[in-house]
Design an enzyme around this catalytic site. Sequence first.
Site, PDB file in Angstrom:
ATOM      1  N   GLY A 182       0.677  -1.264   0.105  1.00  0.00           N
ATOM      2  CA  GLY A 182       0.038   0.093  -0.038  1.00  0.00           C
ATOM      3  C   GLY A 182       0.979   1.274  -0.044  1.00  0.00           C
ATOM      4  O   GLY A 182       2.170   1.206  -0.185  1.00  0.00           O
ATOM      5  N   LEU A 183       0.200   2.214   0.315  1.00  0.00           N
ATOM      6  CA  LEU A 183       0.902   3.597   0.347  1.00  0.00           C
ATOM      7  C   LEU A 183       1.802   3.889   1.639  1.00  0.00           C
ATOM      8  O   LEU A 183       1.409   4.763   2.390  1.00  0.00           O
ATOM      9  CB  LEU A 183      -0.226   4.664   0.146  1.00  0.00           C
ATOM     10  CG  LEU A 183       0.005   5.900  -0.931  1.00  0.00           C
ATOM     11  CD1 LEU A 183       0.596   5.445  -2.197  1.00  0.00           C
ATOM     12  CD2 LEU A 183      -1.320   6.745  -1.200  1.00  0.00           C
ATOM     13  N   HIS A 184       2.477   2.998   1.732  1.00  0.00           N
ATOM     14  CA  HIS A 184       3.495   3.346   2.955  1.00  0.00           C
ATOM     15  C   HIS A 184       4.577   4.409   2.781  1.00  0.00           C
ATOM     16  O   HIS A 184       4.408   5.048   1.631  1.00  0.00           O
ATOM     17  CB  HIS A 184       4.120   1.849   3.465  1.00  0.00           C
ATOM     18  CG  HIS A 184       5.052   1.373   2.569  1.00  0.00           C
ATOM     19  ND1 HIS A 184       6.424   1.614   2.558  1.00  0.00           N
ATOM     20  CD2 HIS A 184       4.753   0.345   1.674  1.00  0.00           C
ATOM     21  CE1 HIS A 184       6.959   1.053   1.696  1.00  0.00           C
ATOM     22  NE2 HIS A 184       5.990   0.196   0.679  1.00  0.00           N
ATOM     23  N   ALA A 185       5.421   4.346   3.598  1.00  0.00           N
ATOM     24  CA  ALA A 185       6.266   5.549   3.468  1.00  0.00           C
ATOM     25  C   ALA A 185       6.932   6.040   2.189  1.00  0.00           C
ATOM     26  O   ALA A 185       6.786   7.057   1.665  1.00  0.00           O
ATOM     27  CB  ALA A 185       7.351   5.486   4.751  1.00  0.00           C
TER      28      ALA A 185
ATOM     29  N   ALA B  63       4.441   6.645  -0.588  1.00  0.00           N
ATOM     30  CA  ALA B  63       3.832   8.172  -0.202  1.00  0.00           C
ATOM     31  C   ALA B  63       4.798   9.359  -0.485  1.00  0.00           C
ATOM     32  O   ALA B  63       4.335  10.161  -1.088  1.00  0.00           O
ATOM     33  CB  ALA B  63       3.410   8.056   1.286  1.00  0.00           C
TER      34      ALA B  63
END
Lengths: 614, 93
Positions: free
Chosen positions: B18-21, B24
């Site tokens: 997913g849109l982790h660090a 992102a």
Amino acid sequence: METQLTGIPASTGVVIGPARLYHTQVPKIRPRTIEPDAVDLEVERLHRAVAVSREQIWGVLGRGDAQGIDHTVQDILKTHLVFLKDPMLIGRTEQRIREQRESAEYALAQVVGDAERIFSRQEDPVFRERFADIQDVARRVLRNLLGGMTDLGADLPQEQVILIAHDLSPSDTATLPKDRIIGFATEVGGPTSHTAILARSLRIPAVVGVAGLLEQVGDADTVILDGSHGMVVVGPSVETRQRYERTGRQIQADENRLRTYALLPTVTLDGHVLDVSANIELPDEAKDALQYGAGGIGLFRTEYLFMRARNLPSEEEQFQAYRSALEYMEGRPVVIRTLDLGGDKFAHTIPVPDEMNPFMGWRAIRFCLQNRGLFRTQLRAILRAGVYGRARMMFPMISGVRELREALAFLEEVKEELRKEKVKFEEHIPVGGMIELPSAVMVAEDLARYLDFFSIGSNDLIQYSLAVDRINEKIAHLYQPLHPGVLRMIRHVARVGNRQGIPVEICGEMAANPLCCLVLLGLGIERLSMSPVAIPRVKAIIRSIRMDQLSLFGERILSISTAEQVERYALRVARRILPFYPWDEEQAMPVGHGQPPREAETNMDLVVEASLRR
Amino acid sequence: MNETGTVRKEVVILNALGLHARPAALLVQAVSNLNCKIWITKDDYTVNAKSLMGVLTLVAAQGSALVITAKGEDAQRAVDRVVELVEGKFGEE
């Protein structure tokens, strides 16, 4: 006045030196209202502090690899640079200064407080952890706003110090003058916190999770840091100091004496060749392993590659890490265990586990089988690195055949991918399974058909079969490696391995304990893997005994019904077959959490008992 | 493109974590210097796509559907960049 504090042992060794307090926490900030005509100035003050923060970070990044800063820490610092431009962080702070006429410090603290509320609601620890970055960067800006506080390092004295802090963030440790720090103690954190991992890689002692540390220690206080037992002694008495100095000297003397055994072959008096290998966490530790005489790497825990990083290590990074361990070992076997990490261990900056029962939760192979992308990356890296030495792959926490078949099928899939891509890899890599769940013991016969070797993870096997969480002080005494239930399981696995013609290794702490080691040999385990420093001692023992003295011993032990009796019997036998072994000097060994080393005249039984329960 | 240069596009997060660090940060960096306003909406929660803090609070795991909305001169370019990153799984795997 002497004060003894206990914490979690995070990196072994004992040092005595002056304390140096490092305040990572920002003082409480009181609301302050800005005069309307001073608002622009206040906004400017904020932007200046942000600019200074950016310069500091660029300063560290600019020095980059020359200073040996981990690239993962560099990534974190780069993320900090992004936050320093963040409209929600800096933009909102500015907005608050203008609209509410708050001081820059107070406005920023409020914005961070709001963020904390948003992030603490997140269920996914991977996301929640990001808040640590925001706090870290905000702290830097606040420090610059408040003035007078510089980065750690700039104001450290030239002498060597023991660093005392609430906690150390990656950006703190990036700027540490590592040559001037001889040990760490922190108030929070566990054995896998950033500080702990850093200390182990620097090979200096560390104790973490010491409650009340900052209230008890003052700058320049003399402190004894005992990283092997998780002790911090503030203002030690002359006697305590002497005792520790004596212990230190004894450890050194023991080590020197034992080092002579390190490079001799691991063979018993009657010619049985056994194997003693090393457990490592980072590729560089392979060098220690060789120095201490390891026959190979019995367990390369890959978690640390993942935990050091805020982002997942890429295939290439992993490949390099595995390859360098294999190359250091120059053709000796290296068992690379696939990720033994769970939901809770990803979030090492968050003290509260997210699962009610993380040890029985979403971890290890279970986690990997549900995160195929991540698993694929690791398998590819291991397979590719396998070309550079004698690599073996091992799956953790296998509970039964179905799970194992699933992992093996996936491994085949990954191999096929590599074949199609015409990438060079080790086609015939031996694959082993960890035997650490009671169910795996019971179906070992079935598992053996699919595997090239077994490795008994005694720490977890003991924990799972006795249902004892050894971190829990109230029941720690029930954590008994010599419990007949445990020993009979180990014996069963050894027999299965023997029948099916596959090697059985044991890679828990138990293997490093001289008494347990004799018991294991008696039970038919011929491969032991342990932390590198423990190897010479175990080699010394192996080289002084005859296997035929142990065969009956193993059989008899299996008929004993309590751990205490096993221990007494084993000790009696140990004294008989190894009369010259310094059993009475055993207090040089780690004794357990929070216990100071014992005096030399300590009763032997007590020491063995204690060391068995560590 | 519809009224007054507003661009809107729906995407689904494809990469495993997913849109982790890192993703992102990539996303924020890709759009932050463009001349437009840009938001991301998940369910009924909208954040500024130029804010890393905002994007992280979306907690967009694999499979999350996001609506990207941009307004201004570079709106189309900004949305295109986001779509490219998401569809390319942020270079992971």
